[in-house]
Design an enzyme around this catalytic site. Structure first.
Site, PDB file in Angstrom:
ATOM      1  N   HIS A  89       0.819  -1.211   0.000  1.00 52.69           N
ATOM      2  CA  HIS A  89       0.000   0.000   0.000  1.00 52.69           C
ATOM      3  C   HIS A  89       0.857   1.268   0.000  1.00 52.69           C
ATOM      4  CE1 HIS A  89      -2.488   3.044   2.407  1.00 52.69           C
ATOM      5  NE2 HIS A  89      -3.067   2.954   1.227  1.00 52.69           N
TER       6      HIS A  89
ATOM      7  N   HIS B   8       0.669  10.768  -1.992  1.00 55.65           N
ATOM      8  CA  HIS B   8      -0.582  10.688  -1.233  1.00 55.65           C
ATOM      9  C   HIS B   8      -0.872  11.989  -0.510  1.00 55.65           C
ATOM     10  CE1 HIS B   8      -3.603   9.562   1.691  1.00 55.65           C
ATOM     11  NE2 HIS B   8      -3.785   8.419   1.052  1.00 55.65           N
TER      12      HIS B   8
END
EC number: 4.6.1.-
Length: 275
Positions: free
Chosen positions: A5, A41
């Site tokens: 992830h 992110h």
């Protein structure tokens, strides 16, 4: 499939593969015009993770191409799936089409090399909300216009916003898409999540003749107990910050004869049928 992830920095690719991942997920950040700029992110992100790591999107694609090209010195045979977490929710949905054109073009130029010894991994387009469905149309239109529709065989679709499963199916029907579909269910690792929607997705996957969900994965799992819970339900994949923890759980007696790690020979678009 064990998906590492938030693998947004180039040096993290091999790091997550060394921990046992056979797939990586990275975030694609756009400017206001829908141009994919960085794998990034940003804050906030998962608990216990550094949110600010990034790379230039095209440089990242150049690197993962090498890692997924047999014969390249950097080749790692275990990396078979790339999941692009498309941060379309940060831009106007009117720009979703432009974003689809841009991402398809950059994959053609930097990953697939327009047929000249490009990377072999399967590509999963993770789209946050059904309202951004024009991204998919644009992506497919671009492959067609550029004369490279053969890459559709390598590309899948996944709506990740935990929306109603029937609404997702309606959008897929509108797009004429009934193949190469994954369904994610999950939440940031900071919060607990029940299994109600995950069970519904798995039920649809296992319904004979239902085409819209051949694969289901749970995200972002960090506790071994939650990994076990998901595996008992029969997920096809697990996304985790700790791939090595997933590997350990898979080696436990309860799971070792039921699951194995997917390889390049496994088709990620087909419903798995136990022998």
């Amino acid at each position: 499939w064990i998906m590492g992830h938030m693998v947004n920095a180039i040096e993290q690719v091999d790091e997550f593969l060394d921990l046992g991942a056979n797939a990586i997920e990275f975030d694609v950040d756009f400017d206001d015009d829908g141009v994919a700029k960085y794998t990034h992110h940003g804050i906030p992100c998962d608990c216990g993770r550094l949110c600010t790591k990034y790379a230039v999107f095209t440089e990242y694609l150049d690197y993962v191409r090498q890692v997924t090209t047999p014969g390249d010195p950097k080749f790692r045979k275990e990396l078979v799936l790339l999941a692009l977490d498309l941060k379309l929710q940060r831009i106007s949905s009117e720009k979703a089409y432009a974003a689809g054109v841009d991402v398809a073009t950059k994959l053609l130029d930097h990953y697939w090399m327009r047929g000249w010894n490009g990377g072999r991994a399967y590509i999963l387009l993770n789209i946050p909300l059904v309202e951004d469905y024009e991204f998919i149309r644009a992506f497919k239109d671009t492959l067609r216009k550029e004369g490279h529709e053969q890459y559709n065989a390598k590309v899948g679709i996944n709506f990740t916003g935990n929306e109603d499963l029937d609404e997702i199916r309606e959008v897929l029907e509108k797009l004429g898409e009934d193949e190469h579909i994954w369904q994610a269910d999950g939440i940031t690792s900071c919060f607990p999540r029940g299994t109600e929607r995950l069970k519904k997705a798995l039920e649809k996957r296992d319904t004979p003749g239902y085409k819209y969900i051949p694969k289901v994965y749970a995200w972002t799992l960090v506790r071994s107990s939650i990994m076990r819970r998901s595996l008992r339900l029969g997920v096809d994949g697990v996304m985790s910050n700790y791939p090595d923890s997933v590997v350990k759980v898979l080696k436990e007696k309860e799971f070792s004869d039921k699951f194995r790690l997917a390889t390049y020979a496994d088709n990620p678009w087909e419903k798995f049928t136990p022998i």
